[in-house]
Enzyme design. Structure first.
Site, PDB file in Angstrom:
ATOM      1  N   GLN A 124       0.839  -1.203   0.000  1.00  0.00           N
ATOM      2  CA  GLN A 124       0.000   0.000   0.000  1.00  0.00           C
ATOM      3  C   GLN A 124       0.873   1.252   0.000  1.00  0.00           C
ATOM      4  O   GLN A 124       1.621   1.484   0.951  1.00  0.00           O
ATOM      5  CB  GLN A 124      -0.875  -0.029   1.254  1.00  0.00           C
ATOM      6  N   GLY A 125       0.788   2.057  -1.037  1.00  0.00           N
ATOM      7  CA  GLY A 125       1.623   3.254  -1.145  1.00  0.00           C
ATOM      8  C   GLY A 125       0.824   4.521  -0.928  1.00  0.00           C
ATOM      9  O   GLY A 125       0.377   5.147  -1.896  1.00  0.00           O
ATOM     10  N   TYR A 126       0.636   4.889   0.325  1.00  0.00           N
ATOM     11  CA  TYR A 126      -0.049   6.144   0.659  1.00  0.00           C
ATOM     12  C   TYR A 126       0.966   7.143   1.233  1.00  0.00           C
ATOM     13  O   TYR A 126       1.183   8.206   0.687  1.00  0.00           O
ATOM     14  CB  TYR A 126      -1.126   5.924   1.732  1.00  0.00           C
ATOM     15  N   SER A 127       1.587   6.762   2.384  1.00  0.00           N
ATOM     16  CA  SER A 127       2.395   7.721   3.152  1.00  0.00           C
ATOM     17  C   SER A 127       3.627   8.177   2.378  1.00  0.00           C
ATOM     18  O   SER A 127       4.219   7.414   1.615  1.00  0.00           O
ATOM     19  CB  SER A 127       2.862   7.079   4.459  1.00  0.00           C
ATOM     20  N   SER A 159       4.728  -1.084   3.869  1.00  0.00           N
ATOM     21  CA  SER A 159       4.921  -2.427   4.428  1.00  0.00           C
ATOM     22  C   SER A 159       4.983  -3.458   3.307  1.00  0.00           C
ATOM     23  O   SER A 159       4.201  -3.395   2.355  1.00  0.00           O
ATOM     24  CB  SER A 159       3.762  -2.799   5.354  1.00  0.00           C
ATOM     25  N   GLU A 242      -8.858  -1.526   6.440  1.00  0.00           N
ATOM     26  CA  GLU A 242      -7.638  -1.622   7.251  1.00  0.00           C
ATOM     27  C   GLU A 242      -7.977  -1.441   8.730  1.00  0.00           C
ATOM     28  O   GLU A 242      -7.529  -2.202   9.582  1.00  0.00           O
ATOM     29  CB  GLU A 242      -6.621  -0.562   6.805  1.00  0.00           C
TER      30      GLU A 242
HETATM   31  C1  LIG Z   1       3.069  -0.691  11.493  1.00  0.00           C
HETATM   32  C2  LIG Z   1       2.864   0.361  10.445  1.00  0.00           C
HETATM   33  C3  LIG Z   1       2.591  -0.015   9.141  1.00  0.00           C
HETATM   34  C4  LIG Z   1       2.426   0.971   8.156  1.00  0.00           C
HETATM   35  N1  LIG Z   1       2.220   0.567   6.867  1.00  0.00           N
HETATM   36  C5  LIG Z   1       2.039   1.492   5.904  1.00  0.00           C
HETATM   37  C6  LIG Z   1       1.835   1.086   4.551  1.00  0.00           C
HETATM   38  O1  LIG Z   1       1.862  -0.110   4.226  1.00  0.00           O
HETATM   39  N2  LIG Z   1       1.640   2.039   3.612  1.00  0.00           N
HETATM   40  C7  LIG Z   1       1.607   3.372   3.928  1.00  0.00           C
HETATM   41  O2  LIG Z   1       1.371   4.172   3.033  1.00  0.00           O
HETATM   42  N3  LIG Z   1       1.844   3.797   5.202  1.00  0.00           N
HETATM   43  C8  LIG Z   1       2.060   2.885   6.191  1.00  0.00           C
HETATM   44  N4  LIG Z   1       2.301   3.290   7.485  1.00  0.00           N
HETATM   45  C9  LIG Z   1       2.430   4.713   7.769  1.00  0.00           C
HETATM   46  C10 LIG Z   1       1.259   5.294   8.554  1.00  0.00           C
HETATM   47  O3  LIG Z   1       0.109   5.385   7.761  1.00  0.00           O
HETATM   48  C11 LIG Z   1       1.716   6.668   9.073  1.00  0.00           C
HETATM   49  O4  LIG Z   1       2.794   6.442   9.957  1.00  0.00           O
HETATM   50  C12 LIG Z   1       0.597   7.384   9.800  1.00  0.00           C
HETATM   51  O5  LIG Z   1      -0.379   7.827   8.901  1.00  0.00           O
HETATM   52  C13 LIG Z   1       1.138   8.604  10.597  1.00  0.00           C
HETATM   53  O6  LIG Z   1       1.893   9.425   9.768  1.00  0.00           O
HETATM   54  P1  LIG Z   1       3.363   9.918  10.189  1.00  0.00           P
HETATM   55  O7  LIG Z   1       4.172   8.709  10.544  1.00  0.00           O
HETATM   56  O8  LIG Z   1       3.869  10.797   9.103  1.00  0.00           O
HETATM   57  O9  LIG Z   1       3.169  10.729  11.530  1.00  0.00           O
HETATM   58  P2  LIG Z   1       2.659  12.236  11.668  1.00  0.00           P
HETATM   59  O10 LIG Z   1       1.478  12.451  10.798  1.00  0.00           O
HETATM   60  O11 LIG Z   1       3.830  13.137  11.482  1.00  0.00           O
HETATM   61  O12 LIG Z   1       2.190  12.256  13.171  1.00  0.00           O
HETATM   62  C14 LIG Z   1       3.117  12.368  14.251  1.00  0.00           C
HETATM   63  C15 LIG Z   1       2.324  12.499  15.543  1.00  0.00           C
HETATM   64  O13 LIG Z   1       1.526  13.690  15.506  1.00  0.00           O
HETATM   65  C16 LIG Z   1       0.155  13.398  15.765  1.00  0.00           C
HETATM   66  N5  LIG Z   1      -0.712  14.259  14.940  1.00  0.00           N
HETATM   67  C17 LIG Z   1      -0.590  14.518  13.618  1.00  0.00           C
HETATM   68  N6  LIG Z   1      -1.596  15.327  13.207  1.00  0.00           N
HETATM   69  C18 LIG Z   1      -2.375  15.579  14.289  1.00  0.00           C
HETATM   70  C19 LIG Z   1      -3.574  16.339  14.513  1.00  0.00           C
HETATM   71  N7  LIG Z   1      -4.185  17.010  13.524  1.00  0.00           N
HETATM   72  N8  LIG Z   1      -4.105  16.358  15.762  1.00  0.00           N
HETATM   73  C20 LIG Z   1      -3.505  15.677  16.784  1.00  0.00           C
HETATM   74  N9  LIG Z   1      -2.365  14.958  16.634  1.00  0.00           N
HETATM   75  C21 LIG Z   1      -1.808  14.892  15.408  1.00  0.00           C
HETATM   76  C22 LIG Z   1      -0.018  11.939  15.377  1.00  0.00           C
HETATM   77  O14 LIG Z   1      -1.073  11.312  16.095  1.00  0.00           O
HETATM   78  C23 LIG Z   1       1.336  11.345  15.772  1.00  0.00           C
HETATM   79  O15 LIG Z   1       1.339  11.026  17.141  1.00  0.00           O
HETATM   80  C24 LIG Z   1       2.505   2.347   8.485  1.00  0.00           C
HETATM   81  C25 LIG Z   1       2.779   2.718   9.806  1.00  0.00           C
HETATM   82  C26 LIG Z   1       2.975   1.748  10.772  1.00  0.00           C
HETATM   83  C27 LIG Z   1       3.310   2.192  12.163  1.00  0.00           C
END
Ligand SMILES: Cc1cc2nc3c(=O)[nH]c(=O)nc-3n(C[C@H](O)[C@H](O)[C@H](O)COP(=O)(O)OP(=O)(O)OC[C@H]3O[C@@H](n4cnc5c(N)ncnc54)[C@H](O)[C@@H]3O)c2cc1C
Length: 403
Positions: A124-127, A159, A242
């Protein structure tokens, strides 16, 4: 309120339990490689009408009438026995249901059957480095060039990209449209020169995560799911699946039961740990979470049967929160019960997310990994915002990036 299943469903469960006695395989079949054994039993499950039970036969499913309660019974019994069934990986768990909802007839026929058979594996390519919680700010761009999309940019935290054949993901195709409006959902073959996958080492020691770099990578124009610029709505469907998978209370129950067993089989001050009042207290507290999630799941099912969409979504969101909190509590308790064994490093076979290896090093991996699901599929803070705003009607949170 009667929380029991009716006689017809009790009989259905018994029939399924009989079928599941066929796992693990025996005799010559038990000597086959693990993946082959899983394939055989999954095929049997489809034929018997249990695996992919609501998916039409022409797309590789069992073609049964949709039935929320049967679906729940199947999920529970397969989780209890650990038999190979629907699977929760990205292909069968996320992409297949999304394609069945939004895909063209050609996409469904081309991709769903081999995905269900595990012949085509997906990631899955979102982030992206600058787009996680605020996913709508993603920048990875796809430009239509004749009958192909040309893709440039980067994804992160992808992932299983190392093992995957294809990626489904979100790409900016309409640079002049604002945020959500400029995004399309594309299917991309990873086996091409314009794509580089680089693994990222996790603190468990595993290598599930990756960065994916696109440099003039290509995908056919018709590998778009839904319309141009409408990928956001498609991605919400995938995300719903998911969150549902992460919030599944069966996994919580299985891990909780294993922690109770561990408390019975380890010692504290020369006595079984389960006799220690502090351990009993922690177990009782966790069981409260597990039962709450199970009840919430029943509410979700009741609402689904009645067609009350919002009442399905809210318990689902709550379940994701409960389950990630409860899994952290369960794995932390198991870790404490290990004593000195808690210093063991996870081994190769422990790395599959929440692996079922109930060994000391397996518990260590589960404890470290338990922090991940609270972030994956939408971080806890974001879930709280959504529940507050959409569920409880509270005022909207300030969006610093909103234009
Ligand atoms: C086990 C695992 C598997 C994953 N697999 C995939 C995958 O296959 N494909 C994919 O695309 N992504 C994947 N991800 C990525 C995941 O979707 C992102 O990590 C997630 O969306 C959070 O984004 P970020 O890491 O950039 O954190 P950030 O968005 O930078 O957030 C950092 C912190 O700030 C807080 N925060 C952010 N915005 C707000 C707000 N508006 N209000 C309050 N708090 C806030 C968050 O809760 C977090 O604690 C995976 C992540 C994990 C941990």
């Amino acid at each position: 309120m009667d929380m029991n299943f009716s006689d017809a469903y009790v009989a259905y469960r018994k029939q399924l339990q009989e079928f599941l006695k066929g796992w693990p395989l025996t005799g010559d079949e038990a000597k086959l490689p693990k993946e082959e054994q899983e394939r055989i039993f999954r095929e049997r499950g489809i034929e018997a009408g249990y695996v992919y039970f609501e998916i039409p036969k022409e797309y590789g499913g069992a073609g049964q009438e949709p039935d929320v309660l049967k679906g729940a019974i199947i999920a529970e019994e397969y989780a209890r026995t650990g038999a190979p069934g629907n699977g929760i990986d990205q292909g069968p768990g996320l992409l297949a249901p999304t394609l069945l909802e939004f895909g063209s007839e050609e996409q469904k026929r081309k991709f769903v059957p081999p995905t269900l058979r595990r012949e085509v594996r997906w990631c899955q390519g979102y982030s992206e480095p600058g787009a996680g919680s605020d996913l709508a700010s993603l920048q990875c761009a796809a430009v239509l060039d004749g009958d192909e999309w040309v893709i440039n940019g980067q994804k992160i935290w992808t992932s299983n990209a190392m093992e995957a054949d294809y990626l489904f993901g979100l790409f900016r195709t309409e640079p002049d449209s604002p945020r959500h409006g400029g995004i399309s959902y594309l299917l991309v073959n990873l086996d091409q020169p314009g794509i580089e996958v680089r693994p990222l080492k996790q603190m468990t020691g595993g290598l599930d995560f990756n960065e994916v770099f696109f440099t003039d990578a290509r995908t056919p124009a018709d590998h778009i799911v839904g319309q141009r610029g409408e990928g956001w709505a498609v991605s919400r469907a995938t995300l719903k699946h998911e969150r549902n998978l992460i919030g599944n209370p069966n996994m919580m129950r299985e891990h909780f039961d294993a922690a109770v067993e561990l408390a019975r089989n380890t010692l504290r001050d020369g006595r079984p740990s389960i006799e220690d009042p502090i351990i009993r207290n922690r177990l009782a507290e966790i069981e409260g979470f597990v039962r709450t999630a199970e009840m919430s799941n029943l509410r979700q099912m009741t609402a689904a049967i009645r067609g009350e969409e919002m009442k399905v979504v809210l318990p689902m969101m709550m379940n994701k929160l409960y389950s990630t909190d409860a899994m952290q509590m369960i794995t932390s308790l198991a870790y404490d019960l290990l004593g000195a064994d808690g210093m063991l490093a996870p081994r190769e076979e422990d790395f599959a997310s929440y692996a079922r290896t109930h060994t000391p090093s397996g518990y260590v991996e589960q404890y470290i990994f338990s922090h991940g699901p609270a972030i994956a599929g939408g971080a806890t803070n974001i879930q709280l915002n959504i529940i507050g705003e959409r569920g409880l009607g509270l005022p909207r949170d300030l969006r610093s990036s909103a234009k």
